[in-house]
Every structure is written in C-alpha cells, then in structure tokens.
Design a protein around this motif. Structure first.
Motif, short mmCIF file in Angstrom:
data_model
loop_
_atom_site.label_atom_id
_atom_site.label_comp_id
_atom_site.label_asym_id
_atom_site.label_seq_id
_atom_site.Cartn_x
_atom_site.Cartn_y
_atom_site.Cartn_z
N GLU A 293 0.82 -1.21 0.00
CA GLU A 293 0.00 0.00 0.00
C GLU A 293 0.85 1.27 0.00
O GLU A 293 0.45 2.28 -0.56
CB GLU A 293 -0.91 0.00 1.23
N ARG A 294 2.02 1.19 0.65
CA ARG A 294 2.91 2.36 0.71
C ARG A 294 4.28 1.97 0.19
O ARG A 294 4.70 0.81 0.28
CB ARG A 294 3.04 2.89 2.15
N THR A 295 5.00 2.96 -0.34
CA THR A 295 6.34 2.74 -0.88
C THR A 295 7.26 3.87 -0.44
O THR A 295 6.87 5.04 -0.45
CB THR A 295 6.30 2.70 -2.42
N ALA A 296 8.48 3.49 -0.04
CA ALA A 296 9.54 4.45 0.25
C ALA A 296 10.68 4.21 -0.73
O ALA A 296 11.10 3.06 -0.91
CB ALA A 296 10.03 4.31 1.69
N VAL A 297 11.16 5.27 -1.36
CA VAL A 297 12.21 5.17 -2.38
C VAL A 297 13.51 5.66 -1.79
O VAL A 297 13.59 6.77 -1.25
CB VAL A 297 11.84 6.01 -3.63
N LEU A 298 14.56 4.81 -1.88
CA LEU A 298 15.87 5.17 -1.34
C LEU A 298 16.86 5.42 -2.46
O LEU A 298 16.93 4.67 -3.43
CB LEU A 298 16.42 4.04 -0.46
N GLU A 299 17.63 6.49 -2.28
CA GLU A 299 18.75 6.80 -3.17
C GLU A 299 19.96 7.13 -2.31
O GLU A 299 19.93 8.05 -1.50
CB GLU A 299 18.43 7.97 -4.09
N ARG A 300 21.00 6.34 -2.45
CA ARG A 300 22.26 6.57 -1.73
C ARG A 300 22.04 6.74 -0.24
O ARG A 300 22.59 7.64 0.40
CB ARG A 300 23.00 7.77 -2.31
N GLY A 301 21.21 5.86 0.32
CA GLY A 301 21.03 5.84 1.76
C GLY A 301 20.05 6.84 2.33
O GLY A 301 19.91 6.94 3.54
N ARG A 302 19.34 7.54 1.49
CA ARG A 302 18.35 8.51 1.96
C ARG A 302 17.01 8.26 1.29
O ARG A 302 16.96 7.89 0.11
CB ARG A 302 18.81 9.95 1.67
N ILE A 303 15.94 8.49 2.03
CA ILE A 303 14.61 8.39 1.44
C ILE A 303 14.32 9.68 0.68
O ILE A 303 14.31 10.77 1.27
CB ILE A 303 13.54 8.15 2.52
N VAL A 304 14.09 9.55 -0.62
CA VAL A 304 13.83 10.73 -1.45
C VAL A 304 12.35 10.91 -1.72
O VAL A 304 11.93 12.01 -2.15
CB VAL A 304 14.61 10.66 -2.78
N GLU A 305 11.56 9.86 -1.49
CA GLU A 305 10.12 9.96 -1.73
C GLU A 305 9.43 8.81 -1.02
O GLU A 305 9.93 7.69 -1.01
CB GLU A 305 9.83 9.90 -3.23
#
Length: 254
Positions: free
Chosen positions: A214-226
């Motif tokens: 239901e929910r998604t967290a997007v990680l880039e280089r160790g940080r959540i960007v969205e």
C-alpha cells in the motif's frame, strides 16, 4: 496510533568507512499496513531492513518498537520483539538448513522463543505448512526434496508459525521463476489479509510492489527521497530518481 516499528533520524556507518550507508532516515510502519522499500542495489534497503529486524544498531537516531526505543540489553523487550517480528530471506536455497527435516526447521522459532516443546509444536507446524499450501508429510522431508517455490513456502511457514505481527521480507521472490513468483506473492497477500500481518518488503520488482504494498519508500544513496501511497509514488512520481527507476523497468516492444 503508535507505529509498530519506526526509524527516527536513523543513520548507519560501518566501521572503517568514511560515509554513512544510510543517513537521516525517518520511517513509520503502522500496524496492518504493507510497505515497500525500493531503490537501486546499494541504496541501503537491506541495511534498513536489518535495523527494523534488530540485527544492526544505528550509529545515530533510533529504532522504536511499539513506541519504545529498541534496546538489545532489555531481554523482556527483545523476547516480545522476536516473537512479534519475523523475516523471510531472499534465497530459499540458502536460508534453510539442509541437514534438518522441514518439521524441525518450521518449529525452530517456537522452541527458540520458549513457546512450545517438540510435542506441543507439532500441531502448529502442521497448521503453518497447511496455510502455505504444503502437505502434512512435508515435515519428514529435507529441503533439497522441494522446488524453489516450495522452499520459499517453507520459509514463510517458519516465519509465521509463531503468529508474528510483522513480517519483514528481503526480496522474497527474486530467486524464483515468474510463474512461481506470482503464486508466492498471492500467498503473501492472503496471509496479510487473513492474519492481519504488517508487511515490510525490500524489492527491485516494481510490479510486485504495486500488487502487494500500500505504501512505498524510495531510497537513493542511503536517503529516502520519496514516500507515500504506492499508487501515487509509482503512478505520479515526484522525484527525478523515482522517475528514472520506473523508466528503467524493461518493457516489451509494441
């Protein structure tokens, strides 16, 4: 409502490295919801899963369980945590002990947590195997006697036999063929619905994420960007990195 699991400004830096593997990550997992962690290899997804599983400690920030900071020295809290939070690993070929029978493998959480003896565990093991679609005679067989999809079902039975509240899944279908992958995803969806499981899943497969979480967290280089509702994050991404992830998904030519 208090989140069942939460990361608050969490960071992890491994010994001998100059930079954080993950940094300033805040993430709340509400009871009964399903959350996906997505991103390229090396983005920090598995490190976050290890934090949520209590296998790694943050070098900054906090991991919270039912609103309280997770403290490995608090034996009573950790016992409740281990019973409440279980994990399914990526590779069903390596996550099961080849020298033990399936019955003993599935019963392991019950015995290690002091919930059951060998005799009292047997009915729960049989019920757990039945829930994942395996026959009763599976208890007397060894992992090598099963297909990859069946082994992952055994791993799911082991993770759910003690009725956890949270199931953490690290790429649970990536090692399976496409047809088997669909069946295991359907099984996870059924277990979540029927048993009220909270699900946190690491996945590269955005189609699996879209169908299960239901929910998604997007990680880039160790940080959540969205992060947000999966339909919003994958349907109308607001961050350039998320858009690149979606555009990189292979598509058949029209």
């Amino acid at each position: 409502m208090t989140p069942v699991l939460e990361l608050k400004d969490a960071a992890v830096r491994y010994r001998g490295t100059a930079a954080d593997v993950v940094a300033d990550v805040s993430l709340a997992v509400e009871a009964g919801e399903s959350l996906a962690l997505v991103g390229e290899s090396g983005a920090g997804k598995t490190t976050l899963l290890r934090l949520l599983l209590g296998l790694a400690r943050p070098t900054a920030g906090a991991v919270r369980f039912d609103g309280a900071g997770l403290n490995p020295r608090d034996r009573e809290q950790m016992r409740r945590f281990r019973r409440s939070v279980q994990c399914v690993f990526q590779d069903p070929y390596s996550s099961l002990d080849p020298s033990r029978r399936v019955g003993a493998i599935v019963a392991e959480p019950l015995r290690s947590l002091g919930l059951d003896s060998r005799s009292t565990a047997a009915p729960k093991v049989a019920a757990a195997l039945e829930r994942v679609g395996l026959q009763a005679d599976a208890v007397d067989r060894y992992p090598h006697e099963f297909s990859g999809g069946q082994r992952q079902r055994i791993a799911i039975a082991r993770a759910t036999v003690c009725d956890p509240r949270v199931l953490l899944a690290d790429e649970p279908v990536s090692a399976l063929d496409v047809t088997t992958r669909v069946k295991v995803v359907d099984l996870l969806a059924e277990l979540k619905q029927e048993r009220g499981l909270t699900l946190v899943m690491v996945s590269h497969d955005l189609s699996v994420v879209a169908s299960l979480c239901e929910r998604t967290a997007v990680l880039e280089r160790g940080r959540i960007v969205e992060q947000g509702a999966t339909s919003q994050v994958l349907g109308e991404p607001g961050h350039p990195y998320t858009r690149r992830l979606i555009e990189s998904v292979p598509r058949l030519p029209v």
